[in-house]
Design an enzyme around this catalytic site. Structure first.
Site, PDB file in Angstrom:
ATOM      1  N   ASP A  68     -12.206  28.518  80.668  1.00 29.30           N
ATOM      2  CA  ASP A  68     -12.734  29.147  81.883  1.00 29.30           C
ATOM      3  C   ASP A  68     -13.213  28.136  82.923  1.00 29.30           C
ATOM      4  O   ASP A  68     -13.341  26.938  82.641  1.00 29.30           O
ATOM      5  CB  ASP A  68     -13.876  30.123  81.532  1.00 29.30           C
ATOM      6  CG  ASP A  68     -14.760  29.629  80.392  1.00 29.30           C
ATOM      7  OD1 ASP A  68     -14.853  28.401  80.197  1.00 29.30           O
ATOM      8  OD2 ASP A  68     -15.344  30.461  79.692  1.00 29.30           O
ATOM      9  N   ASN A 137     -24.422  37.797  74.573  1.00 27.76           N
ATOM     10  CA  ASN A 137     -23.929  39.185  74.679  1.00 27.76           C
ATOM     11  C   ASN A 137     -22.599  39.359  73.950  1.00 27.76           C
ATOM     12  O   ASN A 137     -21.940  40.381  74.091  1.00 27.76           O
ATOM     13  CB  ASN A 137     -23.792  39.587  76.153  1.00 27.76           C
ATOM     14  CG  ASN A 137     -22.825  38.673  76.907  1.00 27.76           C
ATOM     15  OD1 ASN A 137     -22.215  37.789  76.329  1.00 27.76           O
ATOM     16  ND2 ASN A 137     -22.679  38.906  78.206  1.00 27.76           N
ATOM     17  N   HIS A 139     -19.884  37.394  74.388  1.00 27.18           N
ATOM     18  CA  HIS A 139     -18.676  36.957  75.101  1.00 27.18           C
ATOM     19  C   HIS A 139     -18.031  35.765  74.406  1.00 27.18           C
ATOM     20  O   HIS A 139     -18.695  34.951  73.773  1.00 27.18           O
ATOM     21  CB  HIS A 139     -18.944  36.682  76.595  1.00 27.18           C
ATOM     22  CG  HIS A 139     -19.754  35.475  76.914  1.00 27.18           C
ATOM     23  ND1 HIS A 139     -20.677  35.435  77.931  1.00 27.18           N
ATOM     24  CD2 HIS A 139     -19.779  34.219  76.381  1.00 27.18           C
ATOM     25  CE1 HIS A 139     -21.207  34.230  78.008  1.00 27.18           C
ATOM     26  NE2 HIS A 139     -20.682  33.479  77.076  1.00 27.18           N
ATOM     27  N   GLU A 144     -16.574  39.153  79.105  1.00 23.61           N
ATOM     28  CA  GLU A 144     -17.871  39.804  78.994  1.00 23.61           C
ATOM     29  C   GLU A 144     -17.729  41.200  78.373  1.00 23.61           C
ATOM     30  O   GLU A 144     -16.633  41.783  78.402  1.00 23.61           O
ATOM     31  CB  GLU A 144     -18.488  39.939  80.397  1.00 23.61           C
ATOM     32  CG  GLU A 144     -18.802  38.606  81.085  1.00 23.61           C
ATOM     33  CD  GLU A 144     -20.115  37.977  80.620  1.00 23.61           C
ATOM     34  OE1 GLU A 144     -20.351  37.887  79.401  1.00 23.61           O
ATOM     35  OE2 GLU A 144     -20.907  37.551  81.493  1.00 23.61           O
TER      36      GLU A 144
HETATM   37  C1  F6R Z   1     -17.623  28.104  77.620  1.00 26.61           C
HETATM   38  C2  F6R Z   1     -17.497  29.498  77.271  1.00 26.61           C
HETATM   39  C3  F6R Z   1     -18.621  30.316  76.747  1.00 26.61           C
HETATM   40  C4  F6R Z   1     -19.603  29.563  75.843  1.00 26.61           C
HETATM   41  C5  F6R Z   1     -20.756  30.472  75.453  1.00 26.61           C
HETATM   42  C6  F6R Z   1     -21.769  29.755  74.575  1.00 26.61           C
HETATM   43  O1  F6R Z   1     -16.410  27.580  78.103  1.00 26.61           O
HETATM   44  O2  F6R Z   1     -16.443  29.988  77.427  1.00 26.61           O
HETATM   45  O3  F6R Z   1     -18.104  31.422  76.052  1.00 26.61           O
HETATM   46  O4  F6R Z   1     -18.914  29.136  74.690  1.00 26.61           O
HETATM   47  O5  F6R Z   1     -21.393  30.935  76.604  1.00 26.61           O
HETATM   48  O6  F6R Z   1     -22.347  28.735  75.319  1.00 26.61           O
HETATM   49  P1  F6R Z   1     -23.333  27.668  74.645  1.00 26.61           P
HETATM   50  O7  F6R Z   1     -22.501  26.882  73.700  1.00 26.61           O
HETATM   51  O8  F6R Z   1     -23.818  26.838  75.793  1.00 26.61           O
HETATM   52  O9  F6R Z   1     -24.391  28.466  73.963  1.00 26.61           O
END
Ligand code: F6R
Length: 245
Positions: A68, A137, A139, A144
């Protein structure tokens, strides 16, 4: 099938996960790695850098595709995911920048950019190992919670909980972009192997819901229950509601 590796520390989690990615690179030097940003994989990337510097890993034929990018973020912006990947991995290993792919958050026509990114992914063939974190959440990528699973690369409105969680990388929550371009669930689910890295107690409940609750687009990561090869590497705190410890 879900394999779980529980570790005591973030470092041990990172080393275990790096071993799995490294094995893919050694066995298939031109493998396709699906990569994530965020706090969870930073240690894993650090380990890969160490192994590359030690001459144990060669990235010269490796291809990468990131999950992303924030909409409106220039690639050189310090908060962009392209920059994150350069700082945390690409600039420190012998990867060819032309073999690294991150969505273009600055594209004038985002629908075209999403279609282009899906073509990039298909042109690479299947992702060999897809690294994932998980949002509070549920994702994965920035898929989402929603009424339906999103199949293709798409533009997503980030939920407040996601913007709050990511505010730690910005000077204030207001600066966190409201939209992102994210890979859809098809490319993730088509990966040969999923490698999820998770640490910290704050992820324990969502991990339980994702892997022990119903498969529902309200918890996007729950779709991984249908994937044939998922490896979850997490610390004791993150796995506390999944495993008997
Ligand atoms: C990042 C992404 C997100 C993160 C998720 C967890 O490219 O796609 O899905 O993997 O938000 O983030 P952290 O590791 O910072 O808790």
């Amino acid at each position: 099938m879900l394999k779980i590796h529980m570790t005591d520390t973030y470092k041990a989690m990172s080393q275990k996960a790096a071993g799995i990615v490294a094995a893919n690179i050694v066995l298939k030097p031109d493998c396709v790695l699906g990569l994530a940003t965020g706090s969870s994989p930073i240690g894993l990337y650090r380990e890969l850098i160490t192994r590359c510097r030690a001459g144990e890993l060669d990235f010269c034929r490796v291809k990468t595709v990131n999950l992303d990018e924030y909409v409106g973020m220039a690639p050189e912006d310090p908060q962009s995911y392209r920059r994150f990947m350069r700082e945390n991995l690409f600039d420190h290993v012998n990867i060819d920048p032309a073999n690294t792919h991150v969505p273009n958050g600055l594209a004038e026509n985002l629908a075209d950019e999403c279609a282009r990114y899906d073509q990039v992914i298909s042109s690479l063939g299947r992702i060999d190992v897809q690294v994932l974190g998980i949002g509070h959440n549920g994702h994965i990528g920035f898929n989402e919670p929603a009424e339906e699973f999103s199949v293709n690369t798409h533009v997503v409105n980030l939920q407040e909980v996601t913007r709050q969680a990511n505010a730690r990388f910005f000077s204030s929550e207001d600066e966190v972009p409201r939209q992102a371009v994210t890979m859809g669930l098809r490319a993730i689910m088509q990966a040969r192997q999923i490698l999820m890295v998770v640490s910290g107690e704050s992820k324990a409940e969502i991990l339980r819901e994702a892997f022990m609750g119903p498969v529902t687009p309200r918890v996007p990561a729950s779709i991984l229950q249908m994937h044939p090869c998922v490896t979850l590497v997490g610390d004791r705190a993150a796995l506390s509601k999944l495993c008997d410890i």
